[in-house]
Write an enzyme that holds these catalytic residues in place. Structure first.
Site, PDB file in Angstrom:
ATOM      1  N   TYR A 138      43.049 -24.283 -39.688  1.00 16.71           N
ATOM      2  CA  TYR A 138      42.345 -25.298 -38.893  1.00 16.71           C
ATOM      3  C   TYR A 138      42.895 -25.323 -37.464  1.00 16.71           C
ATOM      4  O   TYR A 138      42.156 -25.358 -36.498  1.00 16.71           O
ATOM      5  CB  TYR A 138      42.528 -26.668 -39.553  1.00 16.71           C
ATOM      6  CG  TYR A 138      41.730 -27.748 -38.899  1.00 16.71           C
ATOM      7  CD1 TYR A 138      40.420 -28.011 -39.290  1.00 16.71           C
ATOM      8  CD2 TYR A 138      42.272 -28.517 -37.863  1.00 16.71           C
ATOM      9  CE1 TYR A 138      39.673 -28.999 -38.685  1.00 16.71           C
ATOM     10  CE2 TYR A 138      41.529 -29.501 -37.248  1.00 16.71           C
ATOM     11  CZ  TYR A 138      40.237 -29.750 -37.657  1.00 16.71           C
ATOM     12  OH  TYR A 138      39.497 -30.728 -37.047  1.00 16.71           O
TER      13      TYR A 138
ATOM     14  N   PHE B 108      17.167 -22.432 -17.874  1.00 15.32           N
ATOM     15  CA  PHE B 108      16.916 -22.048 -19.259  1.00 15.32           C
ATOM     16  C   PHE B 108      16.597 -23.339 -20.014  1.00 15.32           C
ATOM     17  O   PHE B 108      17.047 -24.409 -19.621  1.00 15.32           O
ATOM     18  CB  PHE B 108      18.139 -21.325 -19.859  1.00 15.32           C
ATOM     19  CG  PHE B 108      17.886 -20.873 -21.266  1.00 15.32           C
ATOM     20  CD1 PHE B 108      16.969 -19.877 -21.525  1.00 15.32           C
ATOM     21  CD2 PHE B 108      18.510 -21.490 -22.344  1.00 15.32           C
ATOM     22  CE1 PHE B 108      16.689 -19.484 -22.831  1.00 15.32           C
ATOM     23  CE2 PHE B 108      18.240 -21.107 -23.644  1.00 15.32           C
ATOM     24  CZ  PHE B 108      17.321 -20.104 -23.884  1.00 15.32           C
ATOM     25  N   THR B 109      15.816 -23.227 -21.077  1.00 19.78           N
ATOM     26  CA  THR B 109      15.301 -24.432 -21.763  1.00 19.78           C
ATOM     27  C   THR B 109      16.409 -25.433 -22.112  1.00 19.78           C
ATOM     28  O   THR B 109      16.349 -26.605 -21.725  1.00 19.78           O
ATOM     29  CB  THR B 109      14.556 -24.042 -23.047  1.00 19.78           C
ATOM     30  OG1 THR B 109      15.395 -23.166 -23.813  1.00 19.78           O
ATOM     31  CG2 THR B 109      13.249 -23.338 -22.733  1.00 19.78           C
TER      32      THR B 109
ATOM     33  N   ASP C 101      26.336 -18.676 -16.389  1.00 20.71           N
ATOM     34  CA  ASP C 101      25.857 -18.606 -17.766  1.00 20.71           C
ATOM     35  C   ASP C 101      25.838 -17.118 -18.121  1.00 20.71           C
ATOM     36  O   ASP C 101      24.975 -16.365 -17.677  1.00 20.71           O
ATOM     37  CB  ASP C 101      24.459 -19.218 -17.877  1.00 20.71           C
ATOM     38  CG  ASP C 101      23.910 -19.154 -19.308  1.00 20.71           C
ATOM     39  OD1 ASP C 101      24.483 -18.425 -20.145  1.00 20.71           O
ATOM     40  OD2 ASP C 101      22.899 -19.828 -19.582  1.00 20.71           O
TER      41      ASP C 101
ATOM     42  N   LYS D  58      24.460 -13.995 -28.363  1.00 20.70           N
ATOM     43  CA  LYS D  58      23.959 -12.874 -27.565  1.00 20.70           C
ATOM     44  C   LYS D  58      25.118 -11.993 -27.090  1.00 20.70           C
ATOM     45  O   LYS D  58      25.154 -10.817 -27.369  1.00 20.70           O
ATOM     46  CB  LYS D  58      23.180 -13.379 -26.342  1.00 20.70           C
ATOM     47  CG  LYS D  58      21.849 -14.033 -26.660  1.00 20.70           C
ATOM     48  CD  LYS D  58      21.927 -15.541 -26.586  1.00 20.70           C
ATOM     49  CE  LYS D  58      20.634 -16.210 -26.972  1.00 20.70           C
ATOM     50  NZ  LYS D  58      20.095 -16.989 -25.890  1.00 20.70           N
TER      51      LYS D  58
ATOM     52  N   ARG E  60       6.804 -17.861 -23.927  1.00 16.18           N
ATOM     53  CA  ARG E  60       7.642 -18.365 -22.840  1.00 16.18           C
ATOM     54  C   ARG E  60       6.698 -18.708 -21.700  1.00 16.18           C
ATOM     55  O   ARG E  60       6.459 -17.934 -20.795  1.00 16.18           O
ATOM     56  CB  ARG E  60       8.696 -17.355 -22.398  1.00 16.18           C
ATOM     57  CG  ARG E  60       9.735 -17.068 -23.443  1.00 16.18           C
ATOM     58  CD  ARG E  60      10.931 -18.009 -23.419  1.00 16.18           C
ATOM     59  NE  ARG E  60      10.796 -19.229 -24.190  1.00 16.18           N
ATOM     60  CZ  ARG E  60      11.844 -19.887 -24.712  1.00 16.18           C
ATOM     61  NH1 ARG E  60      13.059 -19.423 -24.586  1.00 16.18           N
ATOM     62  NH2 ARG E  60      11.670 -21.015 -25.344  1.00 16.18           N
TER      63      ARG E  60
ATOM     64  N   PHE F 204       8.473 -26.727 -28.155  1.00 15.46           N
ATOM     65  CA  PHE F 204       8.095 -25.382 -28.617  1.00 15.46           C
ATOM     66  C   PHE F 204       8.790 -25.011 -29.922  1.00 15.46           C
ATOM     67  O   PHE F 204       8.317 -24.165 -30.658  1.00 15.46           O
ATOM     68  CB  PHE F 204       8.417 -24.333 -27.544  1.00 15.46           C
ATOM     69  CG  PHE F 204       9.870 -24.268 -27.158  1.00 15.46           C
ATOM     70  CD1 PHE F 204      10.382 -25.100 -26.181  1.00 15.46           C
ATOM     71  CD2 PHE F 204      10.726 -23.390 -27.805  1.00 15.46           C
ATOM     72  CE1 PHE F 204      11.724 -25.054 -25.837  1.00 15.46           C
ATOM     73  CE2 PHE F 204      12.064 -23.330 -27.465  1.00 15.46           C
ATOM     74  CZ  PHE F 204      12.573 -24.176 -26.482  1.00 15.46           C
TER      75      PHE F 204
HETATM   76  C1  LIG Z   1      20.370 -18.375 -25.603  1.00 19.76           C
HETATM   77  C2  LIG Z   1      20.782 -18.860 -24.292  1.00 19.76           C
HETATM   78  C3  LIG Z   1      21.466 -20.071 -24.155  1.00 19.76           C
HETATM   79  C4  LIG Z   1      21.748 -20.978 -25.337  1.00 19.76           C
HETATM   80  O1  LIG Z   1      22.543 -20.364 -26.293  1.00 19.76           O
HETATM   81  P1  LIG Z   1      22.451 -20.766 -27.845  1.00 19.76           P
HETATM   82  O2  LIG Z   1      23.574 -20.047 -28.474  1.00 19.76           O
HETATM   83  O3  LIG Z   1      21.115 -20.345 -28.341  1.00 19.76           O
HETATM   84  O4  LIG Z   1      22.600 -22.251 -27.912  1.00 19.76           O
HETATM   85  C5  LIG Z   1      21.857 -20.447 -22.893  1.00 19.76           C
HETATM   86  N1  LIG Z   1      21.579 -19.686 -21.826  1.00 19.76           N
HETATM   87  C6  LIG Z   1      20.924 -18.530 -21.917  1.00 19.76           C
HETATM   88  C7  LIG Z   1      20.657 -17.723 -20.696  1.00 19.76           C
HETATM   89  C8  LIG Z   1      20.495 -18.079 -23.149  1.00 19.76           C
HETATM   90  O5  LIG Z   1      19.821 -16.913 -23.227  1.00 19.76           O
END
Ligand SMILES: *Cc1c(COP(=O)(O)O)cnc(C)c1O
Length: 482
Positions: free
Chosen positions: A80, A132-133, A223, A266, A389, A455
């Site tokens: 932990y 980004f969303t 980001d 990613k 998108r 969405f």
């Molecule tokens: C996917 C993504 C996020 C959010 O990441 P999650 O792991 O899905 O919460 C933030 N910024 C960008 C550019 C992304 O492609």
């Protein structure tokens, strides 16, 4: 990935890995696909995986792991507090980015939650190349406003400009003059700009943005979720960086930043995320929120196995043979579609191939969600799942009105190391067929519309019975073929 010239003169992307674990796929017949789309409320997010042949919804958490990653997962130190695995990850990030501190979080949006909670206040202005969303949702939730400063070229769907993700430095200066540096908690640069088609920014642009920010005492936030493809494009397209290694480019970019956060769904071929921080005071503010929302400071909601996989995945991200696969498949798909006269975003970016639904379906007005309609139509015609998108992915204005999105894209994501070239060719073939029958495709209307991130789980209906007609045309042309 290598681009290999065949003796026939063709040049094709060639996978530099072999497949040692496979997952069987099903391709349901078109009758079932029609039903499944209706059951999913015409929202590809609501399809069941068993009904999908090629899942091109996203690259998030669905990238293939390597043998080295799986091996590393077996030696994860499961405790932990004080896990040696955490220290390994912290050291790896420090090695790559040169930032002294790392705060773990369970995924990218969790980082955004922490960053927005710490830095954004009501009235804050947050300039960025593009939103980004989830980023925008977290900034708005704290009362902030997102200001997009993408270069004008970035919103042209077809272009030869190599860095459509660049932030316009002139516009940035103007926004700082207008609102004052005090109302700007940070400037955000998004690598591999997601919503405009996975388009990169240049190292030179990042340096110029950071210079302006430094002059005004404004922190820079990267980001880095889609950094992998952006690094590849910097090396390929920015002449000053041609002789730099991917590691050197990574470090040069990181040196310009005060905060770097990422989704390891990613970046790193695994699942998780985190925030790298330079400044001690900023670290102290953010750190308090990690145990509250994520988990203890040495795991932050991640499994230690995933953390081991990220350590190896980050090293693989520095290997050009590994990271070029996505961009080269996407380039192949984009080139083939352009040749067939199909409107796609150019130049090819990272993340996926992006169809321009506004041009594909000029007869479908934006209030009937052309990109959503194209996603539904492509699934019916192929069993391929893409992601809308466009306007559907936007939030309504506070007064309930709906502003049309600047772009209407159908994203066909290319999860890393997952598909083969023949699968990519199948997708291309069905898109070409669909384009030949585009007049049959109609619009969509919401039947259930959630207030936040609609969405993800909103439901829609076709505005006419165009889907049955499309299926009839498919059977007439392709018979019993799947
Ligand atoms: C996917 C993504 C996020 C959010 O990441 P999650 O792991 O899905 O919460 C933030 N910024 C960008 C550019 C992304 O492609």
């Amino acid at each position: 990935m290598a681009n290999v010239r065949f003796s026939t003169g063709d040049s094709l992307p060639l996978e530099m890995h072999k497949v040692r674990i496979v997952q069987k796929l099903d391709l349901p017949p078109i009758e079932r696909r029609l039903e499944a789309m209706a059951e999913a409320g015409n929202n590809t997010f609501l399809l069941q995986n068993r009904d999908i042949f090629l899942d091109m919804l996203t690259d998030s958490g669905v990238n293939a792991m390597s043998d080295q990653q799986l091996a590393a997962m077996m030696v994860a130190d499961d405790s932990y507090a004080g896990s040696a695995t955490f220290t390994k990850l912290e050291n790896k990030l420090n090695e790559l980015f040169g930032m002294p501190h790392f705060l773990p979080a369970h995924q990218g949006r969790a980082c955004e939650h922490i960053i927005a909670s710490t830095l954004v206040k009501p009235g804050s202005i947050v300039p960025m190349n593009f939103h980004f969303t989830t980023t925008k949702a977290h900034i708005m939730r704290k009362g902030g406003t997102v200001v997009e400063l993408l270069i004008d070229e970035g919103l042209k769907t077809t272009s030869e400009f190599p860095f459509k993700g660049n932030l316009d430095v002139g516009k940035l200066r103007h926004v700082i003059d207008e609102h004052g540096a005090d109302s700007i908690p940070f400037v955000r640069l998004e690598a591999g700009t997601n919503l405009i088609g996975g388009q990169p920014f240049s190292l030179r642009n990042a340096r110029e943005v950071a210079e302006v920010c430094r002059a005004h005492g404004i922190p820079t936030v990267l980001d880095a979720s889609l950094l992998q493809d952006n690094l590849y494009f910097i090396k390929q397209r920015e002449s000053a960086c041609r002789d730099m290694s991917i590691r050197e480019i990574t470090r040069a970019l990181a040196d310009e930043m005060d905060v770097i956060y990422f989704s390891a769904r990613k970046l790193g071929f695994a699942k998780g995320g985190g925030i790298c921080v330079r400044d001690d005071a900023l670290l102290a503010k953010m750190r308090e929120l990690i145990p509250l929302f994520e988990g203890f400071l040495t795991y932050g909601g991640m499994s230690v196995r995933e953390m081991e996989a990220i350590v190896v995945g980050l090293d693989e991200t520095m290997d050009e043979d590994v990271i070029s696969q996505g961009p080269q498949f996407i380039q192949f798909m984009t080139d083939e579609l352009v040749r067939a006269g199909i409107p796609v975003v150019t130049p090819a970016g990272g993340l996926g191939c992006h169809l321009n639904a506004m041009e594909f379906l000029p007869h479908v007005p934006q209030c009937e969600y052309p990109a959503g309609a194209l996603a539904a139509a492509l699934y019916i015609a192929s069993g391929v799942r893409g992601m809308e998108r466009g306007t559907m992915s936007e939030a309504r204005e506070p007064d309930g009105s709906e502003a049309p999105s600047q772009m209407e894209l159908l994203r066909l994501a290319m999860p890393r190391r997952v598909f083969t070239l023949s699968q990519v060719k199948y997708a291309i073939d069905r898109i070409v067929w669909l384009h030949g029958h585009r007049d049959l495709i109609g619009g969509l209307a919401f039947t259930e519309e959630p207030a936040v991130l609609r969405f993800f789980f909103g439901r829609l209906r076709p505005t006419s019975d165009w889907q049955a007609e499309l299926a009839r045309a498919f059977r007439a042309d392709l018979g019993d073929s799947l």
